[in-house]
Design an enzyme around this catalytic site. Structure first.
Site, PDB file in Angstrom:
ATOM      1  N   CYS A   2      10.771  13.188   6.141  1.00  0.00           N
ATOM      2  CA  CYS A   2      10.942  13.767   7.175  1.00  0.00           C
ATOM      3  C   CYS A   2      10.566  14.496   7.996  1.00  0.00           C
ATOM      4  O   CYS A   2       9.371  15.016   7.740  1.00  0.00           O
ATOM      5  CB  CYS A   2      12.180  14.621   6.763  1.00  0.00           C
ATOM      6  SG  CYS A   2      13.774  14.484   5.597  1.00  0.00           S
ATOM      7  N   ARG A  27       6.852   9.792   9.819  1.00  0.00           N
ATOM      8  CA  ARG A  27       7.018   9.926   8.773  1.00  0.00           C
ATOM      9  C   ARG A  27       8.718  10.017   8.298  1.00  0.00           C
ATOM     10  O   ARG A  27       8.957  10.032   7.271  1.00  0.00           O
ATOM     11  CB  ARG A  27       6.993  11.750   8.513  1.00  0.00           C
ATOM     12  CG  ARG A  27       5.565  12.421   9.197  1.00  0.00           C
ATOM     13  CD  ARG A  27       5.866  14.231   8.523  1.00  0.00           C
ATOM     14  NE  ARG A  27       6.240  14.550   7.241  1.00  0.00           N
ATOM     15  CZ  ARG A  27       5.744  15.443   7.358  1.00  0.00           C
ATOM     16  NH1 ARG A  27       4.167  15.342   7.325  1.00  0.00           N
ATOM     17  NH2 ARG A  27       6.248  15.365   6.157  1.00  0.00           N
ATOM     18  N   TRP A  75      14.031  11.154   6.393  1.00  0.00           N
ATOM     19  CA  TRP A  75      14.279   9.283   5.257  1.00  0.00           C
ATOM     20  C   TRP A  75      14.828  10.287   4.531  1.00  0.00           C
ATOM     21  O   TRP A  75      14.626  10.875   3.560  1.00  0.00           O
ATOM     22  CB  TRP A  75      12.933   9.847   5.110  1.00  0.00           C
ATOM     23  CG  TRP A  75      12.077   8.751   4.754  1.00  0.00           C
ATOM     24  CD1 TRP A  75      12.131   7.324   4.846  1.00  0.00           C
ATOM     25  CD2 TRP A  75      12.288   8.426   2.905  1.00  0.00           C
ATOM     26  NE1 TRP A  75      11.293   6.734   3.557  1.00  0.00           N
ATOM     27  CE2 TRP A  75      11.786   7.160   2.021  1.00  0.00           C
ATOM     28  CE3 TRP A  75      12.480   9.516   1.430  1.00  0.00           C
ATOM     29  CZ2 TRP A  75      11.600   6.960   1.407  1.00  0.00           C
ATOM     30  CZ3 TRP A  75      12.113   9.333   0.511  1.00  0.00           C
ATOM     31  CH2 TRP A  75      11.880   7.630  -0.005  1.00  0.00           C
ATOM     32  N   ASN A 101      13.267  19.479   4.850  1.00  0.00           N
ATOM     33  CA  ASN A 101      12.596  18.445   3.822  1.00  0.00           C
ATOM     34  C   ASN A 101      12.559  18.583   2.678  1.00  0.00           C
ATOM     35  O   ASN A 101      12.552  20.006   2.334  1.00  0.00           O
ATOM     36  CB  ASN A 101      10.933  18.396   4.490  1.00  0.00           C
ATOM     37  CG  ASN A 101      10.760  18.058   6.602  1.00  0.00           C
ATOM     38  OD1 ASN A 101      11.594  17.387   6.463  1.00  0.00           O
ATOM     39  ND2 ASN A 101      10.364  17.878   6.893  1.00  0.00           N
ATOM     40  N   GLY A 102      12.446  17.845   1.433  1.00  0.00           N
ATOM     41  CA  GLY A 102      12.324  18.002   0.319  1.00  0.00           C
ATOM     42  C   GLY A 102      13.636  17.618  -0.190  1.00  0.00           C
ATOM     43  O   GLY A 102      14.639  17.217   0.613  1.00  0.00           O
ATOM     44  N   GLU A 480      -5.802  -3.299  -2.368  1.00  0.00           N
ATOM     45  CA  GLU A 480      -4.945  -3.050  -1.610  1.00  0.00           C
ATOM     46  C   GLU A 480      -4.734  -3.704  -0.119  1.00  0.00           C
ATOM     47  O   GLU A 480      -3.955  -3.577   0.631  1.00  0.00           O
ATOM     48  CB  GLU A 480      -6.324  -1.454  -0.511  1.00  0.00           C
ATOM     49  CG  GLU A 480      -7.084  -1.176   1.049  1.00  0.00           C
ATOM     50  CD  GLU A 480      -5.373  -0.668   1.025  1.00  0.00           C
ATOM     51  OE1 GLU A 480      -4.456   0.152  -0.121  1.00  0.00           O
ATOM     52  OE2 GLU A 480      -5.360  -0.225   2.015  1.00  0.00           O
ATOM     53  N   LYS A 484      -1.269  -3.559   1.861  1.00  0.00           N
ATOM     54  CA  LYS A 484      -1.137  -3.434   3.535  1.00  0.00           C
ATOM     55  C   LYS A 484      -0.280  -4.534   3.383  1.00  0.00           C
ATOM     56  O   LYS A 484       0.858  -4.696   3.881  1.00  0.00           O
ATOM     57  CB  LYS A 484      -2.325  -4.060   3.573  1.00  0.00           C
ATOM     58  CG  LYS A 484      -3.625  -2.610   3.605  1.00  0.00           C
ATOM     59  CD  LYS A 484      -3.375  -1.739   4.966  1.00  0.00           C
ATOM     60  CE  LYS A 484      -2.525  -0.797   4.793  1.00  0.00           C
ATOM     61  NZ  LYS A 484      -3.003   0.425   3.083  1.00  0.00           N
ATOM     62  N   GLU A 487       3.471  -4.303   2.564  1.00  0.00           N
ATOM     63  CA  GLU A 487       3.738  -3.172   2.901  1.00  0.00           C
ATOM     64  C   GLU A 487       4.209  -3.128   5.246  1.00  0.00           C
ATOM     65  O   GLU A 487       5.543  -2.749   5.282  1.00  0.00           O
ATOM     66  CB  GLU A 487       3.806  -1.844   3.151  1.00  0.00           C
ATOM     67  CG  GLU A 487       2.236  -1.737   3.649  1.00  0.00           C
ATOM     68  CD  GLU A 487       1.329  -0.335   3.609  1.00  0.00           C
ATOM     69  OE1 GLU A 487       2.138   0.875   3.462  1.00  0.00           O
ATOM     70  OE2 GLU A 487       0.749  -0.312   3.919  1.00  0.00           O
ATOM     71  N   HIS A 503      -4.996 -15.615 -17.158  1.00  0.00           N
ATOM     72  CA  HIS A 503      -3.855 -14.538 -18.144  1.00  0.00           C
ATOM     73  C   HIS A 503      -3.424 -13.885 -17.663  1.00  0.00           C
ATOM     74  O   HIS A 503      -1.677 -13.408 -18.441  1.00  0.00           O
ATOM     75  CB  HIS A 503      -5.146 -12.899 -18.420  1.00  0.00           C
ATOM     76  CG  HIS A 503      -6.490 -13.081 -19.090  1.00  0.00           C
ATOM     77  ND1 HIS A 503      -6.469 -13.528 -20.704  1.00  0.00           N
ATOM     78  CD2 HIS A 503      -7.185 -12.640 -19.008  1.00  0.00           C
ATOM     79  CE1 HIS A 503      -8.230 -13.769 -20.306  1.00  0.00           C
ATOM     80  NE2 HIS A 503      -8.631 -13.359 -19.354  1.00  0.00           N
ATOM     81  N   LYS A 602       5.385   8.075   6.312  1.00  0.00           N
ATOM     82  CA  LYS A 602       4.065   8.229   6.341  1.00  0.00           C
ATOM     83  C   LYS A 602       3.501   9.000   4.910  1.00  0.00           C
ATOM     84  O   LYS A 602       2.565   8.638   4.231  1.00  0.00           O
ATOM     85  CB  LYS A 602       3.332   9.251   7.792  1.00  0.00           C
ATOM     86  CG  LYS A 602       1.422   9.159   7.353  1.00  0.00           C
ATOM     87  CD  LYS A 602       1.363   7.582   7.897  1.00  0.00           C
ATOM     88  CE  LYS A 602      -0.657   7.971   7.931  1.00  0.00           C
ATOM     89  NZ  LYS A 602      -1.007   6.729   7.097  1.00  0.00           N
TER      90      LYS A 602
END
Ligand code: M6R
Length: 607
Positions: A2, A27, A75, A101-102, A480, A484, A487, A503, A602
């Site tokens: 957050c 965030r 968040w 936050n946390g 990567e 990208k 998300e 495989h 983020k």
């Protein structure tokens, strides 16, 4: 995850808080709220959704006056995103306001205790226990400072907290443990933020609070003590980020702006650090530990997400260029290892934000093992940068888009330089340095073809699945590229080493499950071509990223995007750029807010 902001000074606090919250929205953006203090009362306003929803609800109400205030963008961790769970939270009487936050790990037992003592809770959050706990101590002994410290001694977990007391209308209180919090030092005004990017344009001078410290902040004064209320010293750090870097400029999204910053980011990462004519890399951040690094025999790289994929490229670089065995670990898993490490093992942690909780925990674990720790971090002064033994900053400037793009390029650039720094055989390194200097221009050439990628994205944006394949240095790029795309566009995408395809994943190949093949002309391109033949034989749709001048790929792939030639260790710096642009265009064409993808934040400051 957050965002927290705080202000105390002579200005009206509401516009300052809203601007700070907008800067921090990347965030977390489930809900937002502010608490403003004026004449001994605190007014709290909250709204579900982005900060603009809060802003417009405030515009229709009477403007809230007050030169002290705190704000939060959330968040969700405990409790769904709704107005009651949004911060700030308050005690029973509405005297105290708290943003957090946390995660407070022992909130359940504290909540039970507080409820048994008559406290009425309004939310499902862990945060709400904080104002009630302070209130509980205040009920016993009417002294705010001692109530605050008694309460802080009882909570466990990770937190950054900013607290206001209606009866102390000229003071903000701030504390942290394993979650970032900075004080912005102004002129007769002071600021608080969970991330320095919220302070850009207000002040460049910041104080990073250490774990367990409690700051008491007025407009003229800042004092910092430890949990035992003993004074501690603090350092004011000057940030070099400017306002322009934190704004979109003429770009529709931060993500696109940051992809287009790629060439300059690579330049500024190596600027002043390499001298190709002298075959030299100079990394000032490593100077103090130079002697200790001489005997490095094994490297562990610890990171999460995109930074982890940069680390996977680093593994190839360190082994090929420096000849040092290297392993890459998910930071979130490293903590469960119980491996004896030999002398000569060092850990390199990679983190754009420098605040990722899992990466920080892995750094702590590496220290417990007694390993020398280096960091590759973008955010100057962040916790990981401060807690590692030495490190190299990325110099990428603030990255606002939730999807990491330019920071990946700068991480790769730093890893190339570290590999050369460690190399004892300098016969190959001059060529790598010369080629590194040419990379920005080559990225510019790729960016100049962005319209082509936009058109290709239109052709592929209706698919629901995508496979990304690469080998060797481009295997992490495949991972990567898939990250990208998923998300940003919410399309299911998987990255694989091309050799692994047969495989298992080959079972999925069909005309409706296209493959993005990263197949520049290099030591493994023939093997890549065989894998692509296997896909074609099963009527798979193929989109290839290939080297200019490659005449064979066009007969195999449905679409090809050509990139300039470079040497193999530097290929990821080029091959990832079209994948970033492709994800951007698919995401926007599918109608999504690519700067704020759903469920993401983020900086992931919870484990
Ligand atoms: O700040 P960090 O580099 O430590 O963040 C690690 C990951 O959360 C991050 O790389 C994430 O995977 C990317 N933002 C995704 O684009």
């Amino acid at each position: 995850m957050c965002g927290i902001v705080g202000y105390i000074g002579k200005e009206q606090s509401l516009p300052i808080l809203l601007n700070g919250l907008k800067a921090l929205e990347y965030r977390g953006y489930d809900s937002a709220g502010v608490a403003i203090g004026d004449k001994g009362t605190i007014t709290i306003k909250k709204a579900v959704g982005q900060v603009k929803v809060l802003e417009s609800s405030l515009a229709t109400d009477h403007p809230i006056q007050g030169t002290i205030g705190i704000g939060h963008t959330r968040w969700a961790t405990h409790g769904v995103p709704n107005e009651l769970n949004a911060h700030p939270h308050s005690d029973c009487k509405g005297r105290i306001a708290v943003v957090h936050n946390g995660i407070i790990e022992n909130y359940k037992e504290l909540k039970t205790y507080l409820e048994n003592h008559g406290h009425i809770f309004r939310s499902d959050t862990d945060t709400e226990i904080v104002p009630h706990l302070i209130e509980d101590f205040l009920n016993k002994r009417n002294n705010f400072d001692s109530a605050l410290f008694d309460a802080l001694k009882m909570i466990r977990g990770a937190y950054a907290l900013v607290i206001m007391d209606a009866e102390n209308p000229t003071t903000l209180y701030a504390t942290k443990r394993s979650s970032p919090l900075v004080i912005g030092v102004g002129n007769n005004e002071n600021f608080l933020a969970s991330d320095p990017s919220a302070l850009i344009g207000k002040t460049k001078d910041v104080i990073y609070l250490n774990d367990g410290e409690v700051a008491t902040i007025t407009s003229e004064n800042i004092s910092v003590v430890n949990i035992e209320q003993q004074k501690t010293s603090f350092e004011i750090v000057r940030l070099e980020w400017d306002l322009e870097q934190s704004q979109k400029g003429n770009f529709p999204h931060f993500m696109l702006k940051e992809i287009f910053e790629g060439p300059e980011v690579v330049r500024s990462t190596f600027r002043g650090r390499i001298k190709s004519e002298d075959n030299l890399v100079k990394l000032g951040g490593l100077d103090q530990v130079r002697d200790k690094l001489k005997d490095t025999k094994r490297i562990l790289i610890l990171a999460c997400g995109t930074s982890y994929y940069a680390g996977l490229v680093g593994e190839y670089l360190f082994e090929e260029i420096a000849g040092i065995p290297t392993e890459v670990h998910f930071a979130s898993e490293f903590r469960y290892r119980e491996e004896p490490f030999d002398e000569g093992t060092i850990a390199i942690v990679i983190s754009q934000s420098g605040e990722t909780a899992d990466t920080l925990a892995a750094l702590h674990k590496a220290k417990e093992y007694g390993l020398m720790t280096l960091s590759v971090v973008n955010t100057v002064g962040s916790t990981i940068a401060r807690e590692s033994d030495a490190g190299v900053y990325n110099h990428a400037g603030p990255e606002i888009g939730v999807a990491s793009t330019k920071s990946f390029l700068s991480q790769l650039t730093v890893l190339v330089m570290i590999a050369i720094y460690f190399s004892k055989d300098k016969s190959k390194t001059q060529l790598i340095l010369e080629e590194l200097e040419k990379i920005p221009e080559k990225i510019e050439k790729i960016l100049a073809q962005s319209e082509l990628l936009k058109k290709l994205a239109e052709k592929y944006n209706h698919y629901e699945h995508f496979l990304f394949l690469g080998r060797r240095y481009n295997y992490p790029v495949a991972l990567e590229g898939a990250l990208k795309l998923k998300e940003i566009s919410y399309m299911h995408a998987e990255g694989y080493g091309a050799g692994e395809m047969k495989h298992g994943p080959i079972a999925m190949i069909s005309p409706d499950f296209p493959t993005m093949a990263i197949v520049p002309h290099n030591s493994v391109s023939e093997k890549m071509m065989s894998n692509l033949e296997e896909i074609k034989a099963r009527k798979g749709t193929l989109f290839a990223i290939a080297t200019e001048g490659d005449t064979t790929i066009a007969s195999l792939a449905n679409d090809v995007f050509y990139i300039p030639k470079t040497i193999e260790p530097l290929e990821p710096l080029l091959t990832v750029v079209p994948l970033q642009l492709f994800a951007y265009y698919v995401g926007t064409q599918r109608g999504f807010d690519v700067d704020k993808p759903r469920n993401l934040a983020k900086s992931v400051t919870v484990e």
